[in-house]
Design an enzyme around this catalytic site. Structure first.
Site, PDB file in Angstrom:
ATOM      1  N   ASP A  95       0.791  -1.234   0.000  1.00 18.87           N
ATOM      2  CA  ASP A  95       0.000   0.000   0.000  1.00 18.87           C
ATOM      3  C   ASP A  95       0.821   1.282   0.000  1.00 18.87           C
ATOM      4  O   ASP A  95       0.384   2.314  -0.494  1.00 18.87           O
ATOM      5  CB  ASP A  95      -0.942   0.015   1.225  1.00 18.87           C
ATOM      6  CG  ASP A  95      -0.201  -0.254   2.534  1.00 18.87           C
ATOM      7  OD1 ASP A  95       1.034  -0.399   2.495  1.00 18.87           O
ATOM      8  OD2 ASP A  95      -0.858  -0.336   3.588  1.00 18.87           O
ATOM      9  N   HIS A  96       2.053   1.219   0.526  1.00 23.78           N
ATOM     10  CA  HIS A  96       2.806   2.469   0.705  1.00 23.78           C
ATOM     11  C   HIS A  96       3.583   2.918  -0.525  1.00 23.78           C
ATOM     12  O   HIS A  96       4.005   4.067  -0.589  1.00 23.78           O
ATOM     13  CB  HIS A  96       3.797   2.322   1.859  1.00 23.78           C
ATOM     14  CG  HIS A  96       3.176   2.472   3.216  1.00 23.78           C
ATOM     15  ND1 HIS A  96       2.219   1.613   3.696  1.00 23.78           N
ATOM     16  CD2 HIS A  96       3.379   3.384   4.194  1.00 23.78           C
ATOM     17  CE1 HIS A  96       1.866   1.988   4.917  1.00 23.78           C
ATOM     18  NE2 HIS A  96       2.551   3.066   5.246  1.00 23.78           N
ATOM     19  N   ASP A 160       3.296  -1.154  11.618  1.00 26.69           N
ATOM     20  CA  ASP A 160       2.843   0.169  11.220  1.00 26.69           C
ATOM     21  C   ASP A 160       2.171   0.788  12.434  1.00 26.69           C
ATOM     22  O   ASP A 160       1.436   0.106  13.157  1.00 26.69           O
ATOM     23  CB  ASP A 160       1.844   0.071  10.064  1.00 26.69           C
ATOM     24  CG  ASP A 160       1.547   1.444   9.497  1.00 26.69           C
ATOM     25  OD1 ASP A 160       2.117   1.794   8.448  1.00 26.69           O
ATOM     26  OD2 ASP A 160       0.758   2.185  10.118  1.00 26.69           O
ATOM     27  N   ARG A 448      -1.770  12.304  10.338  1.00 27.98           N
ATOM     28  CA  ARG A 448      -0.544  13.042  10.688  1.00 27.98           C
ATOM     29  C   ARG A 448      -0.389  14.248   9.799  1.00 27.98           C
ATOM     30  O   ARG A 448      -0.763  14.202   8.629  1.00 27.98           O
ATOM     31  CB  ARG A 448       0.697  12.173  10.479  1.00 27.98           C
ATOM     32  CG  ARG A 448       0.683  10.999  11.339  1.00 27.98           C
ATOM     33  CD  ARG A 448       2.078  10.421  11.550  1.00 27.98           C
ATOM     34  NE  ARG A 448       1.923   9.510  12.653  1.00 27.98           N
ATOM     35  CZ  ARG A 448       2.307   8.243  12.632  1.00 27.98           C
ATOM     36  NH1 ARG A 448       2.948   7.750  11.604  1.00 27.98           N
ATOM     37  NH2 ARG A 448       2.073   7.494  13.675  1.00 27.98           N
ATOM     38  N   SER A 645       5.966   7.179  13.246  1.00 32.57           N
ATOM     39  CA  SER A 645       5.948   5.888  12.569  1.00 32.57           C
ATOM     40  C   SER A 645       6.626   4.765  13.340  1.00 32.57           C
ATOM     41  O   SER A 645       7.439   4.981  14.229  1.00 32.57           O
ATOM     42  CB  SER A 645       6.659   6.077  11.235  1.00 32.57           C
ATOM     43  OG  SER A 645       7.090   4.859  10.718  1.00 32.57           O
ATOM     44  N   ARG A 647       8.576   2.757  11.666  1.00 35.77           N
ATOM     45  CA  ARG A 647       9.678   2.353  10.773  1.00 35.77           C
ATOM     46  C   ARG A 647      10.978   2.157  11.554  1.00 35.77           C
ATOM     47  O   ARG A 647      11.506   3.072  12.165  1.00 35.77           O
ATOM     48  CB  ARG A 647       9.850   3.368   9.638  1.00 35.77           C
ATOM     49  CG  ARG A 647      10.208   4.763  10.069  1.00 35.77           C
ATOM     50  CD  ARG A 647      10.112   5.767   8.919  1.00 35.77           C
ATOM     51  NE  ARG A 647       8.718   6.085   8.641  1.00 35.77           N
ATOM     52  CZ  ARG A 647       8.267   7.307   8.327  1.00 35.77           C
ATOM     53  NH1 ARG A 647       9.097   8.317   8.197  1.00 35.77           N
ATOM     54  NH2 ARG A 647       6.982   7.509   8.103  1.00 35.77           N
TER      55      ARG A 647
HETATM   56  C1  MIC Z   1       3.052   6.442   8.586  1.00 34.92           C
HETATM   57  O1  MIC Z   1       1.853   6.679   8.616  1.00 34.92           O
HETATM   58  O2  MIC Z   1       3.920   7.219   9.020  1.00 34.92           O
HETATM   59  C2  MIC Z   1       3.510   5.136   8.012  1.00 34.92           C
HETATM   60  C3  MIC Z   1       4.212   5.415   6.757  1.00 34.92           C
HETATM   61  O3  MIC Z   1       2.399   4.314   7.734  1.00 34.92           O
HETATM   62  C4  MIC Z   1       4.431   4.465   9.042  1.00 34.92           C
HETATM   63  C5  MIC Z   1       5.054   3.225   8.573  1.00 34.92           C
HETATM   64  C6  MIC Z   1       6.254   3.420   7.716  1.00 34.92           C
HETATM   65  O4  MIC Z   1       7.026   4.346   7.923  1.00 34.92           O
HETATM   66  O5  MIC Z   1       6.460   2.588   6.831  1.00 34.92           O
HETATM   67  C7  MIC Z   1       3.772   4.172  10.372  1.00 34.92           C
HETATM   68  O6  MIC Z   1       2.827   4.810  10.720  1.00 34.92           O
HETATM   69  O7  MIC Z   1       4.273   3.311  11.121  1.00 34.92           O
HETATM   70 FE1  SF4 Z   2      -0.768   4.688   5.047  1.00 37.01          FE
HETATM   71 FE2  SF4 Z   2       0.296   5.395   7.410  1.00 37.01          FE
HETATM   72 FE3  SF4 Z   2      -1.145   7.125   5.952  1.00 37.01          FE
HETATM   73 FE4  SF4 Z   2      -2.342   5.126   7.085  1.00 37.01          FE
HETATM   74  S1  SF4 Z   2      -1.276   6.781   8.123  1.00 37.01           S
HETATM   75  S2  SF4 Z   2      -2.676   5.828   4.989  1.00 37.01           S
HETATM   76  S3  SF4 Z   2      -0.824   3.486   6.923  1.00 37.01           S
HETATM   77  S4  SF4 Z   2       0.829   6.212   5.408  1.00 37.01           S
END
Ligand code: MIC
Ligand code: SF4
Length: 759
Positions: A95-96, A160, A448, A645, A647
């Protein structure tokens, strides 16, 4: 894709006895959080009570979910663990990595082409290890999990931070780094400090423009981005029963923004409706039969002050819609005060783009409520004054809302439907703009809004609200518009007011989908080959990190003293860097490039004390210079360091580039654990004011490591450029097992040693 009914029934069958044992051990009535946690102890038996906020506990989650941007590192690590199959049901979701540019079909085709190597890798590893694989276009991890796998009273982890979304179906679902997923998939215990429990009592019933999103936007304003740290937020009260399961999901999802470990609702009829509506009537029935285990004990609800560590009350009758932002999700403005705030702070009033969807707000209900506003743009003859995009959370939702004509409604107001993916939420957005540095405002229904997150532009002021509020703002194109009270001028010069949104929780004709995008793994994957091209710039097999040398760490160089907000987006930026998530060395070139250097107020510009001529350079380059001279480094940070995140790149990159210790005022939970897992020292100033003692050019000794023990402070001796020194005390939260990770060089090193019978 079949959910695992037998596994769920087994969880329910064991619950009663475990909860009874827990009640006896704890000696008082139990919250829902405690019931689910005690029912998921590793090894099964409840023999003791644990202290909230203190005890480290081993759990046995029922499932693991991973998304493509974190799954690469998780599975590269899992491949080193020496196991034949994942020990619990696990899934990967693509998805990312899909960039939003022109629209769903075009963008998906480009992604399939550009990311082929990564998708092939993920598909084949999944196939080999018995992991379900959701193809690109199938949807966003949390929406797909809610539709297929989440179940009341269950426990899962996901790589995630928005994994808590599944709390909407009464599951304890926790965001973790990839190394944690490896533990669970390897059949080992998953460790968590037993959380505190915050109660949120919802009274009354929402009306008008207010939606579930506004509950969490308000809670974020109350608790702030670190107020939920170390706690699970449990929602209850008659107001909770009035919220749809997907609305509950929205609230739990965004609990990540207050640092909460997760959030959860008790089982109710709304969850039953959603389970039945998504073809899981058997689970609804099984859950209903044990409904008393899927809520807190009555005494808790009767006297919540006595049982929750903190209690918040929200009256839904009077709750206003909120708009949060810019730059932080806890800057909460009730809509009635927002226009004044915009003026007072001088935020750009013209709204350039409204974006709805994402894992937070993609339900049928969300889409229908937003569409009921979009429709009025046409019926009331209004000009739409901002760009508008829609990212559906899953193919199931997308197919259904298309069938029901809702996507047409958005198209008529000029909306562009993007792929079922994260897209602009994570900077995967080729935004059409003539000036990528312009001060401007956007509003999203995402979660976010950190600086640069959506489009890389530090001057984009991103605000977060419900989909219906976003839609109304997109029509107005003006941040000072209040859809509840203000009128808009129609094309024929009339003053018109938008009617309140109307939504439908579940599709009247049921959900439908042609190809949900699921690929089941091979029954026996032993013959499946997983190939990683050694010349690839996207994937790189991992080399184990070096074990601790057995001594104190002397003469480390200060790499950067970061000032102010330093989220994982600052430490390891997403957007264009997502493509290197499977290649540690390449992605390390983004290490801390977004962090503000406390000594010059600039990002990605730190002093290099060993280069020729004492110069400034980028953070990754300076780190590489020190590393090439075998000089370890230290990163210093402010409050809630690593917020955001899950990550683990934000921990692995510094590890890879020679950082030995990260010393901060306070940590966000997932990041702190990620540092520990990778064999790093994640430490906090015993005295926060000591942050001010750190000077540019310091060399730092970390002392006390030969007697490193739980609860025992370490020290740092700071050697300043002028020859002065300071000795400061450092706290840590390492337990015995975590100290072993540090000594072995990483948690994974320890697993490997154990597999080989050497530890
Ligand atoms: C996000 O919303 O910041 C992400 C991208 O989904 C991250 C995961 C990632 O960095 O791959 C998260 O929320 O953990
Ligand atoms: Fe994707 Fe993270 Fe955004 Fe949700 S918050 S849509 S998991 S990047």
């Amino acid at each position: 894709m079949a959910f695992d009914l037998e596994m769920i029934q087994a969880v329910y069958a064991g619950m009663g006895q475990r909860i009874e044992a827990a009640r006896t051990a704890v000696g008082r009535p139990l919250t829902l959080t405690e019931k689910i946690l005690y029912a998921h102890l590793y090894g099964g038996n409840v023999t003791q009570s644990f202290e909230r906020g203190v005890s480290y506990v081993d759990f046995a989650p029922d499932r693991v979910a991973m998304q493509d941007a974190t799954a690469q590192m998780a599975l590269l690590q899992f491949m080193q663990a020496g196991k034949a199959q994942a020990a619990v049901p696990s899934t990967v979701h693509c998805d990312h990595l899909i960039q939003a540019r022109d629209g769903a079909n075009e963008d998906l085709a480009v992604a399939n082409d550009e990311n082929r190597e990564v998708y092939d890798f993920l598909a084949s590893v999944s196939n080999k290890y018995g992991i379900g694989f959701w193809k690109p276009g199938a949807g966003i991890i949390h929406q797909v999990v809610l539709e297929n796998y989440a179940f009341p009273g269950g426990m899962m982890i996901g790589t995630d931070s928005h994994t808590p979304n599944a709390g909407g179906l009464g599951m304890i679902a926790i965001g973790v780094g990839g190394a944690d997923a490896v533990d669970v998939m390897a059949g080992m215990a998953w460790e968590l400090k037993f959380p505190k429990v915050i109660g949120v009592k919802l009274t009354g019933k929402m009306n008008g423009w207010t939606s579930a999103k506004d509950v969490i936007l308000r809670v974020a304003g109350i608790l702030t981005v670190k107020g939920g740290t170390g706690a699970i937020v449990e929602y209850f009260g008659e107001g909770a029963n009035n919220l749809s399961a997907t609305g509950k999901g929205t609230i739990c999802n965004m609990g990540a923004e207050i640092g909460a470990t997760t959030s959860v609702f008790s089982y109710d009829e709304k969850m039953g409706d959603y389970l039945r509506g998504t073809s899981r009537a058997e689970i609804a029935e099984a859950a209903a039969a044990v409904a008393h285990h899927l809520r807190a004990d009555d005494e808790v609800y009767a006297n919540p002050e006595a049982y929750y560590d903190q209690l918040i009350e929200i009256d839904l009758n009077t709750l206003e819609p909120y708009v949060n932002g810019p730059f932080t999700p806890d800057a909460a403005w009730p809509i009635s005060q927002f226009a004044a705030a915009v003026k007072e702070h001088g935020w750009p009033e013209k709204l350039e783009v409204g974006l709805i969807g994402s894992c937070t707000n993609s339900s049928y209900e969300d889409i229908t409520r937003a569409a009921s506003i979009a429709e009025q743009a046409v019926t009331k003859g209004l000009t739409v004054n901002a760009e508008f995009t829609v990212t559906p959370g899953s193919e199931l939702v997308r197919y259904t809302v298309e069938r029901d004509g809702l996507l047409d409604t958005f198209a008529q107001m000029g909306g562009v439907v993007l792929a079922n993916a994260c897209g602009p939420c994570i900077g995967q957005w080729a935004r059409h703009t003539d000036d990528p540095k312009r001060r401007n405002s956007i509003i999203t229904s995402f979660n976010r809004n950190f600086a640069k997150r959506n489009d890389g532009n530090p001057n984009t002021h991103a605000f977060v609200a419900s989909p219906e509020i976003v839609t109304a703002f997109a029509i107005a194109g003006d941040l000072t518009f209040n859809p509840l009270t203000d009128t808009l001028t129609s094309k024929d010069g009339q003053q018109v007011k938008l009617d309140e949104p109307r939504g439908v929780e579940m599709p009247p004709q049921g959900f439908a989908v042609e190809d949900a995008g699921y690929q089941a793994p091979a029954e026996d994957g032993s013959g499946v080959q997983v190939l990683v091209d050694p010349t690839s710039d996207r994937l790189e097999l991992l080399e184990p990190f070096k074990p601790w040398e057995g001594t104190d760490l002397m003469g480390l160089r200060l790499l950067i003293k970061a000032q102010g907000k330093c989220t994982t987006d600052h430490i390891s930026m997403a957007g264009p860097w997502l493509k290197y998530r499977g290649h540690l060395d390449n992605i390390s070139n983004n290490m801390l490039i977004g962090a503000t250097n406390a000594f010059n107020g600039e990002a990605n510009k730190v002093r290099d004390f060993v280069a020729q001529g004492d110069t400034y350079n980028t953070v990754p380059q300076v780190a590489r210079n020190y590393k090439s001279m075998h000089i370890g480094t230290v990163v210093v940070g402010d409050e809630n360091y690593g917020e955001g995140s899950s990550r683990e790149h934000a921990a692995m990159e510094p590890r890879h580039l020679g950082v030995r210790a990260v010393i901060v005022k306070s940590f966000a939970r997932i990041h702190e654990t990620n540092l520990k897992k990778q064999g790093m020292l994640g430490l906090t100033f015993a005295n926060k004011a000591d942050y001010d003692l750190i000077e540019e050019g310091d060399t730092i000794d970390i002392l006390g490591l030969t007697t490193f023990a739980p609860g025992k402070q370490l020290q740092a001796r700071l050697h300043h450029v002028d020859g002065d020194t300071d000795l400061i005390y450092l706290n840590h939260t390492y337990n015995e097992g975590q100290i072993e990770w540090f000594k072995a060089g990483s948690a994974l090193n320890l697993i490997r040693l154990k597999e080989a019978g050497q530890a």
